[in-house]
Write a protein that holds these residues in place. Structure first.
Motif, PDB file in Angstrom:
ATOM      1  N   HIS A 211       5.919  35.931 -90.135  1.00  0.00           N
ATOM      2  CA  HIS A 211       6.344  34.517 -89.814  1.00  0.00           C
ATOM      3  C   HIS A 211       8.055  34.837 -89.120  1.00  0.00           C
ATOM      4  CE1 HIS A 211       8.436  30.744 -91.129  1.00  0.00           C
ATOM      5  NE2 HIS A 211       7.749  30.304 -90.082  1.00  0.00           N
ATOM      6  N   LYS A 212       8.806  35.150 -89.941  1.00  0.00           N
ATOM      7  CA  LYS A 212      10.201  35.202 -89.522  1.00  0.00           C
ATOM      8  C   LYS A 212      11.015  36.491 -90.059  1.00  0.00           C
ATOM      9  CE  LYS A 212      11.034  30.682 -88.053  1.00  0.00           C
ATOM     10  NZ  LYS A 212      11.611  29.282 -87.920  1.00  0.00           N
TER      11      LYS A 212
ATOM     12  N   ILE B 287      -2.435  34.076 -96.262  1.00  0.00           N
ATOM     13  CA  ILE B 287      -3.469  33.160 -96.776  1.00  0.00           C
ATOM     14  C   ILE B 287      -3.085  31.934 -95.984  1.00  0.00           C
ATOM     15  CG2 ILE B 287      -4.226  32.085 -98.782  1.00  0.00           C
ATOM     16  CD1 ILE B 287      -3.681  34.726-100.110  1.00  0.00           C
ATOM     17  N   GLY B 288      -4.174  30.988 -95.279  1.00  0.00           N
ATOM     18  CA  GLY B 288      -4.209  29.926 -94.677  1.00  0.00           C
ATOM     19  C   GLY B 288      -3.824  30.083 -93.296  1.00  0.00           C
ATOM     20  N   HIS B 289      -3.397  31.084 -92.834  1.00  0.00           N
ATOM     21  CA  HIS B 289      -3.119  31.255 -91.443  1.00  0.00           C
ATOM     22  C   HIS B 289      -4.020  32.248 -90.794  1.00  0.00           C
ATOM     23  CE1 HIS B 289       0.894  29.244 -91.886  1.00  0.00           C
ATOM     24  NE2 HIS B 289       0.780  29.484 -92.992  1.00  0.00           N
ATOM     25  N   GLU B 290      -5.025  31.709 -90.291  1.00  0.00           N
ATOM     26  CA  GLU B 290      -5.975  32.895 -89.941  1.00  0.00           C
ATOM     27  C   GLU B 290      -5.470  33.518 -88.729  1.00  0.00           C
ATOM     28  OE1 GLU B 290     -10.557  32.439 -88.209  1.00  0.00           O
ATOM     29  OE2 GLU B 290      -9.988  31.233 -90.107  1.00  0.00           O
TER      30      GLU B 290
ATOM     31  N   ARG C  54       5.020  32.209 -97.611  1.00  0.00           N
ATOM     32  CA  ARG C  54       3.833  32.589 -97.002  1.00  0.00           C
ATOM     33  C   ARG C  54       3.203  33.623 -97.978  1.00  0.00           C
ATOM     34  NH1 ARG C  54       5.029  30.198 -92.540  1.00  0.00           N
ATOM     35  NH2 ARG C  54       4.027  30.567 -90.805  1.00  0.00           N
ATOM     36  N   ARG C  55       2.072  33.407 -98.219  1.00  0.00           N
ATOM     37  CA  ARG C  55       1.157  34.299 -99.086  1.00  0.00           C
ATOM     38  C   ARG C  55       0.408  35.449 -98.473  1.00  0.00           C
ATOM     39  NH1 ARG C  55       0.130  33.216-104.759  1.00  0.00           N
ATOM     40  NH2 ARG C  55      -1.978  33.928-104.762  1.00  0.00           N
TER      41      ARG C  55
ATOM     42  N   ASP D 294      -1.419  38.000-108.487  1.00  0.00           N
ATOM     43  CA  ASP D 294      -2.686  37.888-108.157  1.00  0.00           C
ATOM     44  C   ASP D 294      -3.080  38.369-106.810  1.00  0.00           C
ATOM     45  OD1 ASP D 294      -5.282  36.480-108.450  1.00  0.00           O
ATOM     46  OD2 ASP D 294      -4.641  34.711-107.150  1.00  0.00           O
TER      47      ASP D 294
ATOM     48  N   LEU E 199      11.449  34.147 -98.048  1.00  0.00           N
ATOM     49  CA  LEU E 199      12.041  33.245 -97.373  1.00  0.00           C
ATOM     50  C   LEU E 199      11.373  31.991 -97.215  1.00  0.00           C
ATOM     51  CD1 LEU E 199      13.707  35.125 -94.305  1.00  0.00           C
ATOM     52  CD2 LEU E 199      14.292  34.626 -96.635  1.00  0.00           C
ATOM     53  N   HIS E 200      10.113  31.954 -97.022  1.00  0.00           N
ATOM     54  CA  HIS E 200       9.452  30.470 -96.816  1.00  0.00           C
ATOM     55  C   HIS E 200       7.966  30.598 -97.405  1.00  0.00           C
ATOM     56  CE1 HIS E 200      11.721  31.340 -93.025  1.00  0.00           C
ATOM     57  NE2 HIS E 200      12.503  30.411 -93.301  1.00  0.00           N
TER      58      HIS E 200
END
Ligand code: FAD
Ligand code: HEM
Ligand code: SF4
Ligand code: FES
Lengths: 853, 120
Positions: free
Chosen positions: B60-61, B92-95, B82-83, B72, B79-80
């Motif tokens: 991401h950044k 996860i959640g960002h294909e 993202r998993r 898990d 920072l923000h």
């Protein structure tokens, strides 16, 4: 498949068709709503959503949150990622549908794959309208539609240069408010002679402009922009048809939307302003439907959310071949989401009816009646009863006495709303559905209602009403407990009793005792707080459960370095401290030295490996500016120097900060002590504020000076400083024990009510017990986490594998006198062995990395 | 393993492109630490049942993933939030977004890492 077995055994029905393949093109609110409407009706269909954006569907309506508070679009995600798995909806993010073949029913995607479908729902939404004004292509001209736009606006606004927003509608005003909130000068430039001319009549618009100006948004009306001027490809301002001009380094275009129809057009569908659909939301190609901002129904392209939910309900029926499916259009209603400016417009704005205006309170309420039926309402300043009025406009309610109806609306409570009244416009949820959900699922808290019905999950303005409905349905018996985390399915209170009863001492033990078997990790910091609070700080510390900030006692910055804010009680410092700070800043190449709002000094840009060394050089205690903890006590100079000072605010603040130092709290707690009601230390808007008055002190709690500004509630007025401090710590301890993690005192006060809190805090027995637990917790707290430089929880806490960081925690070095002095303070009787109490010795076997005794 | 075996294994590993980055004691349980291999920043994590290594920079950044919360089988960027799945490197959640996953091998107390072939 079960159906196959059924038919085989009964031998009557023919084998069923293979499951219907439904393709949803797009990943906005409309696409999500369509998927949900379909899944409510069938579990058999195969649903695939293809979304160009690289993220799961998110709530565009709340874009302003990103602009004002920063953050990520993911925080606004409409549904958690697990929803898609649970509901068997395949989502392909970051992929575009490039072409549709309506004859062979296939779709070609940007990643080169091809999908086949039986039914296709287009939900491609729209783009911001960018008219061909000369100069529009320059850098610095942006729309307000995507997270990327927000980032661009933020970057420009934070530079402090003037900005212009073209367009004085809902969107433009919201964008301007966001820019003003970030401290930049901003002007709204509007073509018409009044704001929001489509939703408001002239009277309401006349009240709106000054209300915006009070929020530091300039308004320029009747301005037609002829040129966007620039230099070296970057925008510098606007020129208008009347010859005037405006300086601007950022221009936000907010004049409307343009449906995204390219895909449909290329596939041969009928397209005008939007993709043309019939009353079944079907396009000119059989089997292909369109919903949301890309669709045009009876000549209308809607640019708001409520019609989307109306449309997807009908489209889902139509897709599944329900012959009754029919859409007749939606009533337009708009609500301005700007704090401090209450404005709702429903249906028609112009026409005759009844008007009630209160100039003093700057409110204006108008109903528009046509042929004896209610067709519209404009509510400004006082929007009470707007849900009721929307319902009456929808049902074309007969009106004999419009004034009486206005009066009725302003008295309306949740109980009076009909079941059909729409409560949440973002997600299209009616009161009836909410009541049903509360009854069917025995919901007991607002959060549960929001999670189940989605009402309040959008822009959030309807949440108070959701709560009111809940109270009404449950006859006032609402427990506002929410699960501490979805992976625990237990409330804070339940976890706390488990800790108490089970004698649990660490996060791992709590997770094992309360969990559902799969720790998500997201709640670890909350559990870490809880386990330390319940154990009066005599818990077993597990560093991996803490955020990096709390592992290394610094605030992580966007480049991965940390900030160092030493404690400066009451904002008072000495020449010697300042000298050490200056020397440290030189020695460690500090990028920025900043005086904080909490009256101390922030050294930014310290590498993790350097933290122990800089702390050593500073020889000051940690200000805990990185933690959910007691932060600072801000003071004014008070009676020591000030000619207005009524008491010693500085000394009182320093004493108070000394008592609270090192305590973790559910959310950050900032205090202030001010020497007289002139309030130079801003005590009225602090979590806890002490104000010296003639003959005594006032104690305020629950103040806020952040995104929300709230004056604290007056907890008590007492005669002496000691009583004031005692009230403050009693309140603080009660808050520490009962607030949800991340619940600031201002929401805490609103949720619990001042009187309920006073009843506990000033109860003789309970108050004394709270104070005793406060002192116990405080005695075991680490007053200065930076002492870990000498005795780290794990030897290599501050080093990476690729750095030769020195191992700290050997012999005490220079600056020991500071520590010694601190330990000598009377309130820290237990401090000399505090490290031994809370932290066990670094484990003898460092492989475990844990701190087991 | 006896020291001689460890030394022999080390020679084998080194010739197969592995690098010794530290010992198992350098990383506390469920935490991460950064290392650099051929100029490439790698975050190595100690899980309850072994180790994992991925690129240290968040897609991401460029958040420092070694500083994230581990639970898990995922690390959450500090920072923000993202998993990132430590087994697959997927966000996860960002294909489509993801980081490279590297190999980790423990010999005796030593921690060896080899870069994923894609980044070598
Ligand atoms: C700042 C702001 C504030 C707002 N406030 C309000 C408000 O208070 N109340 C209100 O009712 N409305 C409000 N709105 C309007 C509301 O957000 C929109 O009406 C709604 O989001 C439209 O949803 P949609 O799904 O139709 O379109 P979009 O949100 O535009 O979604 C379309 C999606 O489809 C994707 N897509 C497009 N083409 C393709 C393709 N070929 N292949 C794959 N994917 C594709 C796009 O990338 C996008 O993700 C606001 C809008 C903004 C920008
Ligand atoms: C991650 C987000 C944030 C960071 C890193 C941050 C950091 C800081 C820091 C370091 C200070 C100085 C405090 C001190 O001296 O101890 C501060 C002060 C302040 N912050 Fe934040 N902050 C954040 C979010 C917020 C939010 C969300 C709000 C509002 C709701 C807010 C409102 C304030 C205010 C009003 C002050 C001044 C306090 C005073 O005058 O005493 N901050 N912040
Ligand atoms: S608050 Fe009152 S006492 Fe304190 S500095 Fe201001 S005027 Fe003086
Ligand atoms: S840098 Fe990792 S989530 Fe933003």
């Amino acid at each position: 498949m079960n159906a196959f077995q059924d038919s085989a055994s009964s031998g009557r029905e023919p084998a069923p068709d293979p499951a219907l393949q439904i393709l949803i093109v797009g990943g906005g609110i409309a696409a999500q709503s369509a998927a949900e409407a379909l899944r409510e009706r069938t579990t058999d269909a195969v649903i695939t959503m293809v979304c160009e954006e690289p993220r799961l569907p998110w709530d565009r309506v709340s874009l302003s949150h990103l602009l004002i508070d920063g953050g990520e679009a993911e925080e606004l995600q409409l549904r958690p990622s697990t929803w898609y798995e649970d509901h068997d909806v395949t989502v392909r993010t970051g992929v575009r549908v490039e072409a549709l073949d309506t004859a062979f029913r296939t779709a070609t995607l940007s990643d080169g794959t091809t999908l086949t479908w039986d039914r296709c729902i287009l939900a491609t939404g729209s783009d911001a309208l960018m008219p061909p004004i000369p100069g529009i292509e320059q850098e610095g001209v942006v729309a307000f539609r995507s997270p990327e736009d927000c980032e661009a606006i933020q970057a420009a606004a934070d530079g402090g240069r003037p900005a212009a927003v073209i367009g004085g509608g809902l969107l433009g005003l919201e964008a301007a408010r966001g820019i003003a909130a970030r401290g930049a000068k901003v002007t709204v430039v509007h073509l018409m002679d009044r704001l929001m001319e489509r939703q408001l009549d002239a009277n309401a618009a006349a009240l709106l402009a000054p209300a915006m100006e009070e929020l530091d948004v300039e308004v320029l009306l009747s301005k037609s922009t002829t040129q966007i001027t620039g230099a070296r490809g970057r925008v510098t301002g606007l020129e208008f048809a009347d010859g005037t001009s405006l300086e601007a380094d950022l221009v936000v275009m907010a004049i409307g939307i343009k449906s995204r129809t390219d895909l449909a057009k290329a596939a041969g569908l009928e397209v005008e302003r939007g993709i043309v659909v019939d009353d079944r939301l079907q396009t000119s190609a059989p089997g292909v439907y369109a919903v949301g901002e890309c669709a045009q129904h009876r000549g209308m392209v809607y640019g708001i959310v409520a019609p989307i939910h109306d449309q997807t309900q009908v489209a889902a029926d139509a897709v599944l071949d329900d012959p009754a499916a029919r859409y007749d259009g939606s009533i337009l209603s708009a609500k301005l989401k700007i704090m401090g400016v209450d404005l709702v417009s429903i249906g028609a704005a112009e026409g005759s009816g009844a008007t009630v205006e209160n100039r003093e309170e700057r409110s204006y309420r108008k109903l528009i009646v046509e042929n004896g039926k209610l067709v519209g309402a404009v509510l400004m300043g006082d929007i009470k009863g707007h849900e009721l009025l929307l319902d009456k406009v929808r049902t074309a309610h007969e009106v004999d006495d419009a004034l009486a109806l206005l009066a009725e609306a302003s008295q309306a409570s949740a109980a009076d709303l009909p079941d059909t009244a729409q409560v949440c416009n973002c997600n299209g949820v009616c009161k009836g559905e909410i009541v049903q959900a509360i009854q069917d699922h025995d919901l007991g808290s607002t959060a549960e209602v929001v999670a189940r019905t989605r009402a309040g999950a959008g822009c959030g303005t309807c949440k108070p009403l959701v709560k009111e409905i809940l109270l009404d349905v449950r006859g006032g018996k609402v427990d506002e407990n929410t699960y501490l985390c979805a992976c625990l399915k237990q409330t804070r209170e339940e976890c706390a009793s488990a800790i108490r009863e089970g004698g649990l001492e660490s996060v791992s033990e709590v997770a094992a005792a309360c969990g559902t078997g799969r720790e998500c990790g997201g709640c670890n910091p909350a559990l870490a707080y809880l386990v330390s609070e319940v154990n009066g700080n005599r818990h077993r510390e597990e560093r991996h459960a803490r955020y990096i900030n709390d592992r290394v006692h610094g605030n992580i910055q966007k480049d991965g370095t940390f900030s160092v804010v030493p404690r400066m009680k009451g904002g008072k410092t000495t020449a010697d401290e300042l000298r050490r700070i200056a020397d440290a800043a030189d020695k460690y190449d500090i990028q920025t030295i900043k005086v904080t709002g909490g009256q101390r000094i922030d050294l930014l840009g310290v590498k993790k490996e350097d933290l122990p060394a800089i702390w050593e050089d500073l020889g000051m205690a940690s200000g805990m500016a990185y933690a959910k903890s007691v932060r600072t006590v801000k003071t004014c100079v008070g009676s020591d120097h000030c000619r207005f000072g009524l008491d010693d605010s500085m000394g009182t603040g320093i004493e108070l900060e000394g008592m609270l130092e090192g305590l973790y709290t559910p959310a950050k707690v900032k205090l202030g002590v001010t020497g007289c009601p002139r309030n130079c230390a801003e005590a009225y808007i602090k979590d806890i504020g002490l104000v010296a008055i003639e003959g005594g002190w006032e104690v305020y709690v629950g103040g806020a000076g952040g995104t929300e500004v709230r004056k604290g509630d007056l907890l008590c007025t007492v005669a002496t400083k000691d009583e004031a401090i005692s009230a403050a710590i009693t309140f603080l301890q009660y808050y520490r024990e009962t607030a949800d993690y991340k619940e600031r005192t201002y929401t805490y006060m609103e949720n619990r009510g001042l009187e309920a809190i006073q009843a506990v805090v000033f109860d003789e027995e309970e108050g004394a017990a709270l104070r005793e637990r406060f002192h116990l917790a405080q005695a075991a707290a680490i007053q200065d986490p930076w002492l870990e430089r000498r005795k780290p929880v794990v030897a290599n806490q501050f080093s990476e594998l690729d750095t030769d960081a020195p191992v700290y925690g050997l012999a005490p070095v220079a600056g020991d006198d500071v520590v010694a002095a601190q330990h000598a303070e009377p309130t820290m009787a237990a401090a000399s062995d505090q490290l031994a109490i809370t932290y066990s010795e670094p484990a003898t076997d460092p492989t475990t990395g844990s701190t087991d005794r | 393993m006896i020291p001689a075996e460890i030394a022999a294994a080390a020679t084998d590993l080194a010739s197969a492109g592995w690098l010794k980055v530290g010992t198992v004691h350098d990383i506390p349980e469920l935490e991460g630490r950064r290392t650099t291999i051929d100029g490439h920043k790698v975050a190595v994590f100690r899980l309850l049942d072994g180790f994992a290594a991925i690129d240290a920079e968040c897609p991401h950044k460029r958040g420092p993933l070694q500083d994230g919360l581990v639970a898990d089988g995922c690390v959450t960027c500090p920072l923000h939030d993202r998993r990132i799945d430590l087994e697959t490197g997927d966000v996860i959640g960002h294909e489509g977004e993801g980081v490279a996953v590297h190999e980790v091998h423990v010999v005796g107390d030593d921690l060896w890492v080899r870069l994923a072939t894609a980044v070598v």
